[in-house]
Design an enzyme around this catalytic site. Sequence first.
Site, mmCIF file in Angstrom:
data_model
loop_
_atom_site.group_PDB
_atom_site.id
_atom_site.type_symbol
_atom_site.label_atom_id
_atom_site.label_comp_id
_atom_site.label_asym_id
_atom_site.label_seq_id
_atom_site.Cartn_x
_atom_site.Cartn_y
_atom_site.Cartn_z
ATOM 1 C CB CYS A 114 12.812 14.577 35.266
ATOM 2 S SG CYS A 114 13.757 14.383 33.741
ATOM 3 C CG HIS A 251 13.600 18.381 36.944
ATOM 4 N ND1 HIS A 251 14.834 17.785 36.918
ATOM 5 C CD2 HIS A 251 13.090 18.258 35.688
ATOM 6 C CE1 HIS A 251 15.056 17.311 35.699
ATOM 7 N NE2 HIS A 251 14.015 17.585 34.934
ATOM 8 C CG ASN A 281 16.833 17.439 32.415
ATOM 9 O OD1 ASN A 281 16.963 16.811 33.465
ATOM 10 N ND2 ASN A 281 15.695 17.469 31.750
HETATM 11 O O1 UT7 Z 1 13.155 16.902 32.323
HETATM 12 C C1 UT7 Z 1 11.937 16.519 31.787
HETATM 13 C C2 UT7 Z 1 11.247 17.660 31.280
HETATM 14 N N1 UT7 Z 1 11.834 18.139 30.040
HETATM 15 C C3 UT7 Z 1 11.606 19.388 29.728
HETATM 16 O O2 UT7 Z 1 11.046 20.050 30.541
HETATM 17 C C4 UT7 Z 1 11.972 19.922 28.376
HETATM 18 C C5 UT7 Z 1 10.842 20.787 27.908
HETATM 19 N N2 UT7 Z 1 11.035 21.440 26.633
HETATM 20 C C6 UT7 Z 1 11.963 22.387 26.414
HETATM 21 O O3 UT7 Z 1 12.754 22.676 27.280
HETATM 22 C C7 UT7 Z 1 11.949 23.122 25.096
HETATM 23 O O4 UT7 Z 1 10.767 22.795 24.396
HETATM 24 C C8 UT7 Z 1 13.175 22.819 24.203
HETATM 25 C C9 UT7 Z 1 14.414 23.471 24.817
HETATM 26 C C10 UT7 Z 1 13.348 21.327 24.087
HETATM 27 C C11 UT7 Z 1 12.989 23.386 22.799
HETATM 28 O O5 UT7 Z 1 12.671 24.767 22.844
HETATM 29 P P1 UT7 Z 1 11.495 25.356 21.932
HETATM 30 O O6 UT7 Z 1 11.484 26.791 22.117
HETATM 31 O O7 UT7 Z 1 10.251 24.586 22.281
HETATM 32 O O8 UT7 Z 1 12.019 25.038 20.473
HETATM 33 P P2 UT7 Z 1 11.346 24.163 19.322
HETATM 34 O O9 UT7 Z 1 11.387 22.725 19.680
HETATM 35 O O10 UT7 Z 1 10.040 24.752 18.952
HETATM 36 O O11 UT7 Z 1 12.364 24.418 18.132
HETATM 37 C C12 UT7 Z 1 12.478 25.695 17.522
HETATM 38 C C13 UT7 Z 1 13.438 25.591 16.378
HETATM 39 C C14 UT7 Z 1 13.100 24.489 15.399
HETATM 40 O O12 UT7 Z 1 13.376 24.958 14.097
HETATM 41 P P3 UT7 Z 1 12.178 25.426 13.120
HETATM 42 O O13 UT7 Z 1 11.299 24.232 12.958
HETATM 43 O O14 UT7 Z 1 11.515 26.569 13.840
HETATM 44 O O15 UT7 Z 1 12.887 25.821 11.882
HETATM 45 C C15 UT7 Z 1 14.078 23.404 15.731
HETATM 46 O O16 UT7 Z 1 14.396 22.590 14.633
HETATM 47 O O17 UT7 Z 1 14.763 25.308 16.868
HETATM 48 C C16 UT7 Z 1 15.291 24.194 16.142
HETATM 49 N N3 UT7 Z 1 16.172 23.445 17.050
HETATM 50 C C17 UT7 Z 1 17.477 23.721 17.200
HETATM 51 N N4 UT7 Z 1 18.270 24.650 16.643
HETATM 52 C C18 UT7 Z 1 19.558 24.684 17.034
HETATM 53 C C19 UT7 Z 1 15.835 22.416 17.851
HETATM 54 N N5 UT7 Z 1 16.921 22.020 18.557
HETATM 55 C C20 UT7 Z 1 17.936 22.820 18.150
HETATM 56 C C21 UT7 Z 1 19.298 22.899 18.530
HETATM 57 N N6 UT7 Z 1 20.059 23.841 17.953
HETATM 58 N N7 UT7 Z 1 19.837 22.086 19.471
#
Ligand code: UT7
Length: 324
Positions: A114, A251, A281
């Site tokens: 990225c 980005h 992204n």
């Molecule tokens: O380009 C390179 C750089 N990349 C990035 O910058 C990405 C950085 N990270 C992020 O943007 C965020 O961390 C995410 C968007 C990937 C995730 O957001 P988050 O607020 O950190 O969510 P999380 O991973 O803590 O997940 C929260 C909950 C989980 O459920 P539980 O364990 O709380 O029950 C996940 O299983 O959301 C669940 N979850 C989803 N639910 C519905 C994860 N993905 C999904 C989904 N739909 N697609």
Amino acid sequence: MTLRSVVRGVGAYLPEKIVTNAELAKTVDTTDEWIVERSGIKKRHIAADGQKTSDLAIAAVTKALAHAGMDGKDIDLFVVATATPDQTFPATAARVQAALGRPGVPSFDIQAVCSGFVYALAVADNFIKAGQAKTAVVVGAEIFSRILDWTDRTTCVLFGDGAGAVVLAAEEGKGETSDRGVLSTHLHSDGRHHDMLYVDGGPSTTQTTGHVRMKGKEVFRHAVVNLADAVTEALAANKVSISDIDWLVPHQANKRILDSTAHKLGLDPAKVIVTVDQHANTSAASIPLALAAGVDDGRIKSGDLVILEAMGGGFTWGSALVRM
Ligand code: UT7
């Protein structure tokens, strides 16, 4: 006098096919609400069967050259930032050069995921400053849809396909921040974080292409710190302050990262170019796509002071201060 790499043209290309969050939710265990709330993403473009990363790159470069009023034969150097090349080798840049350039000029790919566009811009700028090229095309092009695990909802909803390009040309500047062109670039990496964001395949490991794996929360945490630091570093190196910045072109990974970084920097959110909602992204393509969007709709004007920043797998991160 200082040689500067001035942006003469910008161009973007997004594949025709659009997949909304609601459409994705028919095959992936997710919802429009979750994706919008956690990432700001509303839709993504997906390359057609048979469409290659070089096809996207060539379309973006063609537009950037037209915008610059230049021809591919005017270009001395082709640099393509991509993590999703057409083939393991040769470089995707060689295809772009063959389609648009004149035979004989150098072409190569940059792999910094990225952060690839910022890395590629730095390399091209240094070629120009060293007198090894008078003109350069810098492209970010990706077809991430082909390396996603469509059964992994934590990654597959976040990425899309696209390409963006800039045309650079050498101009004499005064060595001051009022000069047009790339004023400075700042690149970093920390390979200790390899396993936070990677693809689980490759020629020397599995002999497969592999799929994207990400520890999203950890990446998020590092991103906000590293991105704000990279911007602060560029401001300090050029003795300008955040209030001098006309536009932040980040980005586009997650709207919450964009908001948090702007907040950390004390930057008015209205000065941030946001396109992540439109195309998710797109890795190395996302900065030139956002830059082209800002230029096309008239927000980014000639003479504006623009800061680019990115962070990606590796980890890699960096920034570039550019007067348009
Ligand atoms: O380009 C390179 C750089 N990349 C990035 O910058 C990405 C950085 N990270 C992020 O943007 C965020 O961390 C995410 C968007 C990937 C995730 O957001 P988050 O607020 O950190 O969510 P999380 O991973 O803590 O997940 C929260 C909950 C989980 O459920 P539980 O364990 O709380 O029950 C996940 O299983 O959301 C669940 N979850 C989803 N639910 C519905 C994860 N993905 C999904 C989904 N739909 N697609």
